[in-house]
Motif scaffolding. Structure first.
Motif, PDB file in Angstrom:
ATOM      1  N   GLN A 283      48.217  48.797 109.541  1.00 48.24           N
ATOM      2  CA  GLN A 283      49.221  49.623 109.719  1.00 48.24           C
ATOM      3  C   GLN A 283      50.482  48.974 109.822  1.00 48.24           C
ATOM      4  O   GLN A 283      51.531  49.071 109.380  1.00 48.24           O
TER       5      GLN A 283
ATOM      6  N   GLY B  22      45.917  49.844 113.591  1.00 45.18           N
ATOM      7  CA  GLY B  22      45.889  48.121 113.781  1.00 45.18           C
ATOM      8  C   GLY B  22      46.788  47.506 112.745  1.00 45.18           C
ATOM      9  O   GLY B  22      47.786  47.808 112.425  1.00 45.18           O
TER      10      GLY B  22
ATOM     11  N   THR C   7      45.368  58.238 115.703  1.00 42.54           N
ATOM     12  CA  THR C   7      44.541  56.996 115.244  1.00 42.54           C
ATOM     13  C   THR C   7      45.332  55.849 115.255  1.00 42.54           C
ATOM     14  O   THR C   7      46.675  55.932 114.715  1.00 42.54           O
ATOM     15  N   ASN C   8      45.020  54.868 115.670  1.00 46.21           N
ATOM     16  CA  ASN C   8      45.556  53.311 115.742  1.00 46.21           C
ATOM     17  C   ASN C   8      45.072  52.679 114.445  1.00 46.21           C
ATOM     18  O   ASN C   8      43.804  52.400 114.340  1.00 46.21           O
TER      19      ASN C   8
ATOM     20  N   TYR D 196      51.367  53.786 115.832  1.00 46.91           N
ATOM     21  CA  TYR D 196      50.560  53.692 116.762  1.00 46.91           C
ATOM     22  C   TYR D 196      50.513  52.215 117.360  1.00 46.91           C
ATOM     23  O   TYR D 196      50.651  51.789 118.509  1.00 46.91           O
ATOM     24  N   PRO D 197      50.036  51.309 116.492  1.00 47.04           N
ATOM     25  CA  PRO D 197      49.753  49.752 117.181  1.00 47.04           C
ATOM     26  C   PRO D 197      50.844  49.105 117.617  1.00 47.04           C
ATOM     27  O   PRO D 197      50.720  48.203 118.553  1.00 47.04           O
TER      28      PRO D 197
ATOM     29  N   PRO E  36      51.657  50.624 122.988  1.00 52.51           N
ATOM     30  CA  PRO E  36      50.917  51.336 121.975  1.00 52.51           C
ATOM     31  C   PRO E  36      50.366  52.726 122.103  1.00 52.51           C
ATOM     32  O   PRO E  36      50.090  52.970 123.215  1.00 52.51           O
ATOM     33  N   GLY E  37      50.654  53.551 120.998  1.00 55.51           N
ATOM     34  CA  GLY E  37      50.012  55.065 121.237  1.00 55.51           C
ATOM     35  C   GLY E  37      51.197  55.799 120.384  1.00 55.51           C
ATOM     36  O   GLY E  37      52.357  55.518 120.013  1.00 55.51           O
TER      37      GLY E  37
END
Length: 173
Positions: free
Chosen positions: A123, A120, A117-118, A33-34, A39-40
């Motif tokens: 991760q 950040g 969920t990110n 995600y990050p 991002p996503g």
């Protein structure tokens, strides 16, 4: 007789095109995600009814999203990743993979974490911990019954399952 030969030849050619193979020398990295672009969880390809969202646990019926260069694998192709004992599906494109592929180096990027969920920086740190370095084989056109570890690679806020990476596993058909 002509019909029988044509049918037999068609069956033989079909089985050749779906034979399991173990190409090697892949750089394997991780993304989530990050550090997706943007991002996503969005992916370039809609595979398996995911509506352009990355995910998966790594089973054959729920393969983890992988990204690579266009043309390196077939869009929505499922492969087996002995490094992780997971199945993966080509659902996204990867800029670094594309550069590497144009330079003759195979490269796939494997999705970590959640599609909602990110995680950040923790991760991203986990992705670095998961990346073993070296070159690895994958299994194209794999059978559906390989051993699978469906545990997530990263769980927010800070669980990194780096013990689920097995650099000594080898691909076999």
């Amino acid at each position: 007789m002509k019909y029988s030969i044509t049918v037999l030849l068609s069956v033989a050619l079909a089985s050749l095109s779906t034979a399991c193979s173990t190409p090697g020398n892949f750089i394997i990295t991780f993304y989530g995600y990050p550090d997706n672009s943007p991002p996503g969880p969005d992916t370039a390809h809609n595979c398996g009814g995911r509506n352009y969202k990355a995910g998966g646990s790594g089973t054959y019926n729920n393969p983890v999203t992988i990204a690579t260069a266009p043309g390196e694998l077939n869009v929505c192709e499922i492969v087996y990743l002995p490094l992780l004992t997971k199945y993966g599906r080509y659902e996204d494109d990867c800029a670094q993979c594309t550069t590497d592929y144009k330079n003759g180096q195979h490269h796939i990027d494997i999705w970590t974490g959640s599609s909602t969920t990110n995680g950040g920086q923790k991760q991203i740190n986990c992705e670095d911990d998961l990346t073993p370095g070296g070159r690895y084989s994958i299994v194209r056109n794999p059978p559906t019954n390989y051993t699978v570890n469906a545990a997530p690679l990263f769980v927010a806020p800070n669980t990194c399952n780096s013990q689920n990476v097995h650099p000594n596993n080898r691909a076999h058909c």
